[in-house]
Enzyme design. Structure first.
Site, PDB file in Angstrom:
ATOM      1  N   GLN A   1      -5.064  -1.489   9.645  1.00  0.00           N
ATOM      2  CA  GLN A   1      -4.754  -2.816   9.096  1.00  0.00           C
ATOM      3  C   GLN A   1      -5.307  -4.050   9.951  1.00  0.00           C
ATOM      4  OE1 GLN A   1      -3.635  -3.462   6.087  1.00  0.00           O
ATOM      5  NE2 GLN A   1      -4.115  -5.425   6.360  1.00  0.00           N
TER       6      GLN A   1
ATOM      7  N   LYS B   1       1.043  -1.375   0.042  1.00  0.00           N
ATOM      8  CA  LYS B   1       0.060  -0.041  -0.018  1.00  0.00           C
ATOM      9  C   LYS B   1       0.891   1.215  -0.157  1.00  0.00           C
ATOM     10  CE  LYS B   1      -3.771  -2.394   2.120  1.00  0.00           C
ATOM     11  NZ  LYS B   1      -4.560  -2.747   3.315  1.00  0.00           N
TER      12      LYS B   1
ATOM     13  N   ASP C   1     -11.367   2.813   4.794  1.00  0.00           N
ATOM     14  CA  ASP C   1     -11.889   1.405   4.601  1.00  0.00           C
ATOM     15  C   ASP C   1     -13.473   1.333   4.754  1.00  0.00           C
ATOM     16  OD1 ASP C   1     -10.084  -0.091   3.508  1.00  0.00           O
ATOM     17  OD2 ASP C   1      -9.343  -0.872   5.660  1.00  0.00           O
TER      18      ASP C   1
END
Ligand SMILES: NC(=O)c1ccc[n+]([C@@H]2O[C@H](COP(=O)([O-])OP(=O)(O)OC[C@H]3O[C@@H](n4cnc5c(N)ncnc54)[C@H](OP(=O)(O)O)[C@@H]3O)[C@@H](O)[C@H]2O)c1
Length: 285
Positions: free
Chosen positions: A94, A50, A117
């Site tokens: 994460q 990422k 997200d």
């Protein structure tokens, strides 16, 4: 005998990334922060990928690392600092978060306007209501890939295998929003093969190598393999490669959903910068 058209996520992702690079230039830069707790090797690879992708498109990425043993309070404090940091447009924590930390509580701590997200209940709720703000990069990337290959969703029978918060559930909602008739399967589903065989569009996100075999797929179906399983033979999806002999369209692993996830995350970071700069209105009031 391979009949399926390969849905090339790598190629589409490259195009998305170059569009994002253009957007970032127009915005005069933007900031994305990732938070990683512990040293899980797979999570470290995802974070590294990422960051590499963010660097390439000119996004300033902050790599916040916290050691194994970090408490829930410490993690929430770190998230709150990023909420307050004006140079950070988007925040991603994460998952899975190790150490028995309440993931839902951590997601609730993220400023919804920075939640790239889509895991804060406000954004997840918007998706449920059919008014998406942020949606997770993996399901959004899958929709972009299906769209690229002209797969009809309206009226299609779509089956999603997996009901995780990060993939399965948002995937099912996006398909529903695209007017597919959606079935969600999971570990307690009876006669999985009978369900998957009904699918014109089959999305598999389980984490079990080669779970879906050719007999479980309707001839001509579009099959999206989200799975990433590290096996002795290398990286494998949830779909047996022999399904390519039956399906009409299929995503490869690697080179399908994985690159789309990363490119779409960058796109979500652009969305974050637009929200924060008032270019796009965040629907909060
Ligand atoms: N390519 C990418 O960018 C990307 C992004 C995210 C995830 N992934 C990969 O996608 C896979 C799924 O990830 P995830 O985070 O969604 O996993 P997860 O949170 O572990 O969820 C797995 C889901 O699969 C269901 N399941 C388990 N065994 C099953 C079975 N035998 N039959 C039917 N359903 C079954 C589970 O059902 P229950 O709910 O009943 O337990 C659960 O809903 C993993 O391989 C992951 O590495 C890839």
């Amino acid at each position: 005998m391979l009949v399926a058209t390969i849905m090339d996520g790598k190629a589409l992702a490259a195009r998305v990334r170059s569009e994002v690079a253009e957007d970032v230039r127009e915005l005069g830069g933007l900031g994305l922060a990732t938070v990683l707790v512990g040293d899980d090797p797979a999570s470290q690879i995802y974070i590294r990928n990422k960051h590499r992708a963010a660097d390439e498109v000119g996004i300033a990425a902050t790599d916040k690392r916290l050691p194994d043993g970090t408490t829930e309070e410490e993690l929430i404090e770190a998230v709150e600092e990023l909420n307050e940091d004006d140079s950070v447009d988007g925040i991603l924590v994460q998952t899975p978060i190790p150490g028995g930390i309440d993931e839902a509580r951590v997601m609730r701590a993220i400023d919804p306007t920075k939640d790239v997200d889509g895991l804060h209940p406000f954004n997840a709720g918007q998706l449920y209501l059919g008014e998406p703000t942020y949606v997770g990069a993996t399901p959004l990337g899958v929709i972009a890939l299906l769209d690229e290959y002209g797969i009809q969703l309206e009226g299609a029978r779509a089956v999603v295998v997996g009901r995780s918060v990060i993939v399965g559930k948002p995937m099912a909602h996006l398909l529903l929003q695209a007017n597919a008739t959606v079935t969600i399967c999971h570990s307690r589903t009876l006669e999985l093969g009978a369900r998957t065989r009904e699918a014109d569009v089959l999305v598999v996100a389980v984490g079990h190598a080669s779970l879906v075999t050719p007999e479980m797929v309707k001839p001509g179906a579009a099959v999206v393999d989200v799975g990433m399983n590290r096996t002795e033979e290398g990286l494998r999806g949830d779909v047996d490669p022999a399904v390519a002999d039956v399906a009409g369209y299929i995503t490869p692993v690697p080179g399908g959903v994985g690159p789309m996830t990363i490119a779409t995350l960058l796109r979500n970071a652009v969305r974050a910068a637009r929200y924060r700069r008032g270019v796009l209105a965040f629907p909060r009031t």
